[in-house]
Structure formats: structure tokens, C-alpha cells
Design a protein around this motif. Structure first.
Motif, PDB file in Angstrom:
ATOM      1  N   ILE A  22     -35.341  12.571   3.638  1.00 62.09           N
ATOM      2  CA  ILE A  22     -34.568  11.341   3.477  1.00 62.09           C
ATOM      3  C   ILE A  22     -34.994  10.624   2.192  1.00 62.09           C
ATOM      4  N   GLY A  23     -36.282  10.665   1.893  1.00 55.90           N
ATOM      5  CA  GLY A  23     -36.774  10.034   0.672  1.00 55.90           C
ATOM      6  C   GLY A  23     -36.139  10.627  -0.569  1.00 55.90           C
ATOM      7  N   HIS A  24     -35.919  11.925  -0.573  1.00 61.02           N
ATOM      8  CA  HIS A  24     -35.259  12.570  -1.707  1.00 61.02           C
ATOM      9  C   HIS A  24     -33.845  12.021  -1.880  1.00 61.02           C
ATOM     10  N   ASN A  25     -33.137  11.839  -0.779  1.00 61.68           N
ATOM     11  CA  ASN A  25     -31.785  11.283  -0.856  1.00 61.68           C
ATOM     12  C   ASN A  25     -31.798   9.869  -1.414  1.00 61.68           C
ATOM     13  N   ILE A 133     -19.068  22.351 -13.140  1.00 60.45           N
ATOM     14  CA  ILE A 133     -18.779  20.919 -13.257  1.00 60.45           C
ATOM     15  C   ILE A 133     -18.192  20.395 -11.947  1.00 60.45           C
ATOM     16  N   ARG A 134     -17.281  21.156 -11.331  1.00 56.43           N
ATOM     17  CA  ARG A 134     -16.714  20.760 -10.035  1.00 56.43           C
ATOM     18  C   ARG A 134     -17.791  20.724  -8.962  1.00 56.43           C
ATOM     19  N   CYS A 135     -18.670  21.711  -8.977  1.00 54.91           N
ATOM     20  CA  CYS A 135     -19.747  21.775  -7.986  1.00 54.91           C
ATOM     21  C   CYS A 135     -20.722  20.606  -8.143  1.00 54.91           C
ATOM     22  N   ALA A 136     -20.915  20.118  -9.360  1.00 57.14           N
ATOM     23  CA  ALA A 136     -21.792  18.966  -9.569  1.00 57.14           C
ATOM     24  C   ALA A 136     -21.251  17.754  -8.819  1.00 57.14           C
ATOM     25  N   ARG A 137     -19.947  17.579  -8.822  1.00 53.80           N
ATOM     26  CA  ARG A 137     -19.338  16.460  -8.085  1.00 53.80           C
ATOM     27  C   ARG A 137     -19.511  16.655  -6.574  1.00 53.80           C
ATOM     28  N   VAL A 138     -19.326  17.875  -6.091  1.00 54.57           N
ATOM     29  CA  VAL A 138     -19.473  18.166  -4.662  1.00 54.57           C
ATOM     30  C   VAL A 138     -20.908  17.887  -4.211  1.00 54.57           C
ATOM     31  N   SER A 143     -24.665  14.776  -1.126  1.00 56.66           N
ATOM     32  CA  SER A 143     -25.939  14.074  -1.054  1.00 56.66           C
ATOM     33  C   SER A 143     -25.739  12.636  -0.594  1.00 56.66           C
ATOM     34  N   ARG A 144     -24.696  11.988  -1.088  1.00 49.19           N
ATOM     35  CA  ARG A 144     -24.419  10.597  -0.689  1.00 49.19           C
ATOM     36  C   ARG A 144     -24.028  10.511   0.785  1.00 49.19           C
ATOM     37  N   ILE A 145     -23.313  11.499   1.269  1.00 52.46           N
ATOM     38  CA  ILE A 145     -22.964  11.525   2.694  1.00 52.46           C
ATOM     39  C   ILE A 145     -24.237  11.573   3.530  1.00 52.46           C
ATOM     40  N   ASN A 146     -25.174  12.443   3.159  1.00 50.82           N
ATOM     41  CA  ASN A 146     -26.431  12.525   3.910  1.00 50.82           C
ATOM     42  C   ASN A 146     -27.223  11.226   3.820  1.00 50.82           C
ATOM     43  N   THR A 147     -27.198  10.585   2.662  1.00 49.95           N
ATOM     44  CA  THR A 147     -27.905   9.312   2.526  1.00 49.95           C
ATOM     45  C   THR A 147     -27.316   8.274   3.471  1.00 49.95           C
ATOM     46  N   MET A 148     -25.999   8.192   3.524  1.00 53.46           N
ATOM     47  CA  MET A 148     -25.347   7.218   4.402  1.00 53.46           C
ATOM     48  C   MET A 148     -25.565   7.555   5.879  1.00 53.46           C
ATOM     49  N   LEU A 149     -25.557   8.846   6.214  1.00 54.85           N
ATOM     50  CA  LEU A 149     -25.798   9.249   7.602  1.00 54.85           C
ATOM     51  C   LEU A 149     -27.243   8.976   8.034  1.00 54.85           C
TER      52      LEU A 149
END
Length: 168
Positions: A22-25, A133-138, A143-149
Motif C-alpha cells: 500500500i505504501g508503494h501505491n 505508451i498506451r500501457c503506461a496509461r493503463v 495503480s490509482r484504482i488500487n490506491t483508492m481501494l
């Protein structure tokens, strides 16, 4: 190993693994609070400073910390005889069960969505520049989804011991 010592080991593995995972996120959110797409030039040259910074990240440690955290949590529930009730969200165990399900979703998101895309961004798996480049956005969004969860996950973990009266 004595049961109390094993339980203590599981708790610390769960706690420390969770801090790393979680700290990494959270560290990523602080380092990059908003999305800035990588430029073609940054991705085309493997020796670019931006690409090397991505490559040098602790991309492995936090993934395995997620497995340790999740596995220790499951073993603790199993050891106490609570696993099936938590899985089925029964009674008192529904609170910790919700945390467990959120953690399971986060683990699946990390290993099945984020990591396969991140391998392309980092160049571990061959991919075209446009795909990288597309994968960088994914990977950013995943990662943001996991942070919010992690916010409700931490709430349900704490509430299972220190707030079940709210749910009874």
C-alpha cells in the motif's frame, strides 16, 4: 512452531507486506499526483532519464509484498476458522470479509492488469512504441484504482476488530 509465535509471525508478515504494498501505491500518488503522458521521445530511447527512472523502480518488491500480505491474511482467517464465514460475508465476519474481498480484487488488479502492462512499459516484454505508451496509461490508472481501494480495505480491516458495533 508454537501457535502464538506463528500467529505473531503471520500478523507481522501481513502488516509489513501491507506497508510495502500500500505504501508503494501512496508513494506513487505523492510522486505523480496527476497523469503526465510519457512522450514518444522518452519511450523510444531506452537510455532516457525518464525510462531509466521507470526501470529502476522497485517494480518487483511491491508485487511480492502483495502476495505475502494476502497470503498471511488468508492463513490467519483459516487458522482461526473464520475463512468460510468471511468469504460468505456471514454475520460478524462480514466486516473482515469485505476487507478480504477488496484485497483480493486489488491483488488480481495488480497481477492480472497492472503487471502485464507494466512489463511492456519497462521493456521486459517486446511491444511497439504506441503500445508501450498506451500501457503506461493503463498502469497509471490501475495503480490509482488500487490506491483508492486501499482506503475501504484499511477501514474494514480496522473495523473488524475496533468497530464491529457499527455493523451489528
Amino acid at each position: 512452531m508454537e501457535a502464538h509465535a506463528f500467529d505473531l509471525l503471520l500478523r507481522w508478515a501481513h502488516f509489513l507486506g501491507g506497508l510495502i504494498w500500500i505504501g508503494h501505491n501512496y508513494a506513487n500518488v505523492v510522486q505523480r499526483p496527476s497523469y503526465r503522458p510519457l512522450q514518444r521521445e522518452e519511450m523510444a530511447d531506452a537510455s532516457s532519464a525518464t525510462f531509466m527512472a521507470l526501470l529502476n523502480r522497485e517494480h518487483g518488491t511491491f508485487r511480492y509484498a502483495s502476495v505475502v500480505t494476502w497470503g498471511a491474511g488468508i492463513v490467519m482467517l483459516l487458522q482461526r476458522g473464520w475463512l468460510m464465514d468471511a468469504i460468505m460475508l456471514k454475520g460478524y465476519f462480514a466486516v473482515i470479509g469485505l476487507g478480504m474481498w477488496i484485497g483480493t480484487l486489488m491483488l488480481a488488479n495488480l497481477w492480472l492488469v497492472l503487471w502485464p502492462h507494466q512489463k511492456k512499459v519497462l521493456g521486459f516484454v517486446p511491444a511497439s512504441l504506441d503500445d508501450r505508451i498506451r500501457c503506461a496509461r493503463v498502469t497509471y490508472l490501475s495503480s490509482r484504482i488500487n490506491t483508492m481501494l486501499s482506503i475501504p480495505l484499511l477501514f474494514f480491516m480496522a473495523a473488524s476488530t475496533h468497530g464491529t458495533a457499527v455493523f451489528s
